[in-house]
Structures are given as structure tokens and as C-alpha cells.
Design a protein around this motif. Sequence first.
Motif, PDB file in Angstrom:
ATOM      1  N   LEU A  87       0.797  -1.237  -0.042  1.00  0.00           N
ATOM      2  CA  LEU A  87      -0.064   0.089   0.115  1.00  0.00           C
ATOM      3  C   LEU A  87       0.883   1.290   0.117  1.00  0.00           C
ATOM      4  O   LEU A  87       0.450   2.245  -0.114  1.00  0.00           O
ATOM      5  CB  LEU A  87      -0.979  -0.106   1.235  1.00  0.00           C
ATOM      6  N   ILE A  88       2.266   1.166   0.366  1.00  0.00           N
ATOM      7  CA  ILE A  88       3.105   2.275   0.485  1.00  0.00           C
ATOM      8  C   ILE A  88       3.131   3.149  -0.909  1.00  0.00           C
ATOM      9  O   ILE A  88       2.973   4.331  -0.777  1.00  0.00           O
ATOM     10  CB  ILE A  88       4.533   1.890   1.037  1.00  0.00           C
ATOM     11  N   PRO A  89       3.468   2.699  -1.989  1.00  0.00           N
ATOM     12  CA  PRO A  89       3.519   3.373  -3.414  1.00  0.00           C
ATOM     13  C   PRO A  89       1.920   4.076  -3.439  1.00  0.00           C
ATOM     14  O   PRO A  89       1.821   5.288  -3.878  1.00  0.00           O
ATOM     15  CB  PRO A  89       3.144   2.311  -4.312  1.00  0.00           C
ATOM     16  N   LEU A  90       0.848   3.554  -2.905  1.00  0.00           N
ATOM     17  CA  LEU A  90      -0.597   4.284  -2.870  1.00  0.00           C
ATOM     18  C   LEU A  90      -0.311   5.502  -2.068  1.00  0.00           C
ATOM     19  O   LEU A  90      -0.932   6.351  -2.548  1.00  0.00           O
ATOM     20  CB  LEU A  90      -1.703   3.379  -2.757  1.00  0.00           C
ATOM     21  N   LEU A  91       0.043   5.219  -0.877  1.00  0.00           N
ATOM     22  CA  LEU A  91       0.170   6.443  -0.190  1.00  0.00           C
ATOM     23  C   LEU A  91       0.915   7.419  -0.642  1.00  0.00           C
ATOM     24  O   LEU A  91       0.820   8.812  -0.381  1.00  0.00           O
ATOM     25  CB  LEU A  91       0.761   6.053   1.449  1.00  0.00           C
ATOM     26  N   PHE A 105       1.533   8.119  -3.579  1.00  0.00           N
ATOM     27  CA  PHE A 105       0.745   8.595  -4.725  1.00  0.00           C
ATOM     28  C   PHE A 105      -0.089   9.734  -4.243  1.00  0.00           C
ATOM     29  O   PHE A 105      -0.202  10.756  -4.770  1.00  0.00           O
ATOM     30  CB  PHE A 105      -0.070   7.755  -5.536  1.00  0.00           C
ATOM     31  N   VAL A 106      -0.947   9.498  -3.138  1.00  0.00           N
ATOM     32  CA  VAL A 106      -1.766  10.550  -2.639  1.00  0.00           C
ATOM     33  C   VAL A 106      -1.319  11.545  -1.634  1.00  0.00           C
ATOM     34  O   VAL A 106      -1.477  12.515  -1.938  1.00  0.00           O
ATOM     35  CB  VAL A 106      -2.642   9.615  -1.617  1.00  0.00           C
ATOM     36  N   THR A 153       4.005  13.126   5.912  1.00  0.00           N
ATOM     37  CA  THR A 153       2.831  12.542   6.104  1.00  0.00           C
ATOM     38  C   THR A 153       2.592  11.094   5.751  1.00  0.00           C
ATOM     39  O   THR A 153       1.955  10.150   6.496  1.00  0.00           O
ATOM     40  CB  THR A 153       1.496  13.390   5.315  1.00  0.00           C
ATOM     41  N   SER A 154       3.296  10.826   4.562  1.00  0.00           N
ATOM     42  CA  SER A 154       3.104   9.375   3.944  1.00  0.00           C
ATOM     43  C   SER A 154       3.935   8.412   4.991  1.00  0.00           C
ATOM     44  O   SER A 154       3.381   7.287   5.197  1.00  0.00           O
ATOM     45  CB  SER A 154       4.010   9.246   2.705  1.00  0.00           C
ATOM     46  N   LYS A 155       5.215   9.056   5.674  1.00  0.00           N
ATOM     47  CA  LYS A 155       5.944   8.096   6.537  1.00  0.00           C
ATOM     48  C   LYS A 155       4.932   7.941   7.637  1.00  0.00           C
ATOM     49  O   LYS A 155       4.922   6.761   8.310  1.00  0.00           O
ATOM     50  CB  LYS A 155       7.264   8.662   6.699  1.00  0.00           C
ATOM     51  N   ILE A 156       4.322   9.021   8.290  1.00  0.00           N
ATOM     52  CA  ILE A 156       3.489   8.768   9.523  1.00  0.00           C
ATOM     53  C   ILE A 156       2.613   7.659   9.205  1.00  0.00           C
ATOM     54  O   ILE A 156       2.152   6.982  10.015  1.00  0.00           O
ATOM     55  CB  ILE A 156       2.800  10.088  10.011  1.00  0.00           C
ATOM     56  N   LEU A 157       1.644   7.782   8.222  1.00  0.00           N
ATOM     57  CA  LEU A 157       0.705   7.041   7.896  1.00  0.00           C
ATOM     58  C   LEU A 157       1.126   5.573   7.638  1.00  0.00           C
ATOM     59  O   LEU A 157       0.502   4.621   8.044  1.00  0.00           O
ATOM     60  CB  LEU A 157       0.047   7.421   6.364  1.00  0.00           C
ATOM     61  N   LEU A 185      11.389   2.399   0.961  1.00  0.00           N
ATOM     62  CA  LEU A 185      10.360   2.467  -0.215  1.00  0.00           C
ATOM     63  C   LEU A 185      10.331   4.028  -0.562  1.00  0.00           C
ATOM     64  O   LEU A 185       9.812   4.105  -1.748  1.00  0.00           O
ATOM     65  CB  LEU A 185       9.306   1.765   0.061  1.00  0.00           C
ATOM     66  N   ILE A 186      10.030   5.056   0.302  1.00  0.00           N
ATOM     67  CA  ILE A 186       9.494   6.328  -0.016  1.00  0.00           C
ATOM     68  C   ILE A 186      10.858   7.112  -0.401  1.00  0.00           C
ATOM     69  O   ILE A 186      10.934   7.413  -1.689  1.00  0.00           O
ATOM     70  CB  ILE A 186       8.585   6.823   1.182  1.00  0.00           C
TER      71      ILE A 186
END
Lengths: 264, 254
Positions: B108-112, B114-115, B121-125, B198-199
Motif C-alpha cells: 500500500l506504500i506506493p498508494l500512500l 501517490f496520494v 505525512t506518508s511516513k507517519i501513515l 521505499l519512499i
Amino acid sequence: MSHMTESGSSAAVPAAVAVKNVSKIYPGGVEALSNMTLQFPKGELTSVLGPSGCGKTTLLKIIAGLLPANSGTVSVNGRPVTGPGPERAFVFQDFALMPWASVLRNVAFGLELRGIPKSERMAIAEKQIENVGLKGFEKHYPHQLSGGMRQRVGLARALAVDAEILLMDEPFSAVDEQTRRKFQEDLLGVAQSEKKTFIFVTHSIEEAVYLSDSIALLLPRPSRVSEIIKPDIRRDIDPDAIRRDVVYLDTVERIWQGLRKYIE
Amino acid sequence: MASFFLHPLILRLLSIVIVFGLWEYAGRIPISPAFPTFLQTMAALWGMIADGSMAAVYPTTLEPLGIGLVISSFLGVGCGILMGLNEKAEWFGAPVFIVLQAAPLAALIPLLTFVYGIGLTSKILTVCIMALPVIVLNAFSAVRHTPESLVEMGRSYLGSQRQVILKIILPAASPVIYAGLRLGAAMGFIGAILAELLITPTGIGDLITYNQSIAEYDKMYAAIFSIMVFTVIFIEILERSEYIFFRPDKRVAS
């Protein structure tokens, strides 16, 4: 059998708890109680005795206000029961002690829930801990106590709220035999000094005869009161003498003869 | 003599010594040129602590991790307790978290990204989606499995519903809630490192990928080793805090 009287012959003592036409059907259709009527005289120790499956614990929980009945009424001192009340205190089969709380806090817990100030409830709890013979264990946690001592904590908690009716659900069934005998003797002492109404559920014939002013004998399928037995045992003699007393032994034998045909 | 070797402390030390000994042995064979020995890794670790490169990256990793774990803990325990107390909340919430727990969350990380982009924010999520399900499901099951007789005791001694929840259900549930928090924290650490791998490479993740790319394998393993030790210490502190705040009885030997 002149020392025993049948149901209804002594209506002189007013009833503390009156159960009238109570039925209880559990979800799923199991009928635990069917049209049961029974009275518990004030200031006496009444046992509810019967084989497993006769609904005796269900009856006690309905009296406690923990379970609703499907029909019929339970009244305490003439007022109908709609839920738990301050005049009734429960002693649980599995002790129901909070493992994270000390003996002192467990005993004072009923008062804590009622909002009694800390110093006042601690003083009452300490007195009751001494009363049940646990002085010196106030700071211990339940897991540090033996089964018998844990149930003494349960009894002290019930005495601390000073309810006039004590509901005891097989309080000694999880306690070993030697401890149980000592506990029974102590309970007789408490019953004599406290002047409370005790309703005592048990499946032990000896225990019921030894402790009770009267015994309500329950039979299963359908659950009903078969008879009320009043063991006319002298309480002024030595506890060990009671267990050898002819009246005691005869009463135990008579109840067993009445029950044996219902045991598979 | 036998009792000396069966002492809990000795057994624990023995377990650690055997694992590190095997590591040292495997590194000396060597099983791969990219696998440093234990002692080389420890030397690299010491070097990175001494020259300050460890201290420089940790705050970067801890920021999304800390924020993510705080959010997951409060939200997760709150949702779990609500689901345990209320059947409608259970029916509404349980399917979501059971699916999340079974899902391959790294996918799901690529999706996060992307959004929410490549920022904080992406890393926290990422930390949250890793940590939340296990925290929620443990809190839920802990509340649901409160011993029935304790709840009856509270009711029969005239406890209000609020008193029964605060004074009986929550303390009774606290060991399993804390077990969920410990598992959730471990998953959150994995999530934080995963996000950095990954990010965008930052913090410890950067240290790992950079040292891998320049074939400084002892430093790469030192970075991995350091985050493992940090996780263990963090979880241990969490466990102690439970004993102090909720379960004083567990500090007393029986």
C-alpha cells in the motif's frame, strides 16, 4: 423424625426475601426456573440445596438483581426487585476479586463504588479484614493468598457494605476440604454475631445441614422446591460435636435418600 | 553447578552469546562477502556512535515513528475499547481491521506516496497502517474477554456503568491492551524503516541504503543492529510502564 418440620409450619418470622412464581428461560430455550415460589426468613441462614442443573445459581442471581426473570416477582422487605440494591451483597463462587488491587482495596471496593471517602472506607475495611481473620494481609494481592483466604476477602467485602442480606453462591466450592470446614465454623460465628439474613447456595448436603436454619431442597427438570427442611441442631455445642450429632447425621441421610433418585 | 546454568539470567546471557557466536562464526567462514562478522559490526557501530553519524540520523527516523505511534496508540486503543463495549461498533469496525491486519501493507506504500507525496505525512501513515490493526484487535479482544464475574461484582455492588468500565473493565483488559501496544510498536518500527527504504531514503533507512550501495556492509549491519536494540529497549520500557501504572500486583512475587 420429630426434629424436622415441613414447609409452612413456621410462618412467624417475616420474610426478608420473597420469590413468587418466578420463571427464567435463557436465550436458546433452556428453562432454568419454572414457576418457583420460596420465602427466606429474616435473620436466618437459609440454604438452597440441589444437584447441578436445578437452577439454584440462577435463582440467586435473580434475587441479586443481576438477571431479570421472565415472569414472577422477587421482593426484598416487601419492595419488588428491579436491579441490585444496597440491602443485598453478593459473595461469588470464583471470589471475583480484582487481581490488580490489594486486599484492602478489594474489601473496600463496594464502599468505593458508593463514593464513601477514602479514610472512612479504609477504616471499615480494616475492621472487616480483622473480622474474617485476615489481619496482616491488607497489603497483599489476591494471587499471594490461598483459595480459602481469597474467599475470606470476598466475605469481608460483602460485610463491609453492611447489607442486611448476604447472597452466597457456592462460596466454598473452590476451596479445599480442610479449609472449607474451618471456614464453615467461622461463618457460623459470623452469622450469629452479625444478625443478617443469609441465602446460601450449595450442592453439599453436609454443608447445608451443618450451616442452615432451614434448607430449601430444589429438584431439577422441571426445577421446583421439593421441600423445606429445618435441621433442628443445637448450635451451642462444639463444632466438631455437631458433625457427630445424631440429628445432623439423620438429616444428611434423609436429604440424600430424597435426592438419590435424581442423580444419574 | 546445574542450577547455576539454569538461572534465568545465565540462560538469557547464554542465548545471546550463542546467537552472536554463530554470527561471528558465519562471518568468518565467510558465508558471503557481504556478511560482516559480529565484531566487525560492533566496531562499525562504535565508530558511527563516536563520529556522531548515528546521533545525526535518529531524530529523522524518530519523528514519523513517534508521531505515528502516538496516533496509533490513542486511536487504536480507543477504537478497540469502543468495539469491545459496543456490538454495533464491533460490526462496523472489526472487518476493516481484520482485513488490514491480513493485507500486505508494504504494497500500500506506493498508494500512500501517490496520494500524500514523499513527505512526512506518508511516513507517519505508513507507521499507522502497520501499527493500528494489532493495537485495535488486541484492545477489542481484551475488553470483550473481561471475566464475567468481575463485571457482575461491579454491578451487584452498585457500580454505575462508567465505574464498571473505568474501575473494572479497563484494568482487567490492560495486560492484553499492552501486549497489543508492544506488538504495534514493533510493527511501527518496521513501518518507519520500510517507509525510509521505499519512499525516500532518510534517517536510519538512508544509512542502510547508502552503506549498502558503497559496500560498507559492516556499517549497514550496524545500522540495522542499532534499530533492533532500540526497538527492544523501547518495548521493555513500555512493559515496565504498565506495571507501574496499571498492574502493581505484577511487581510482587507470589
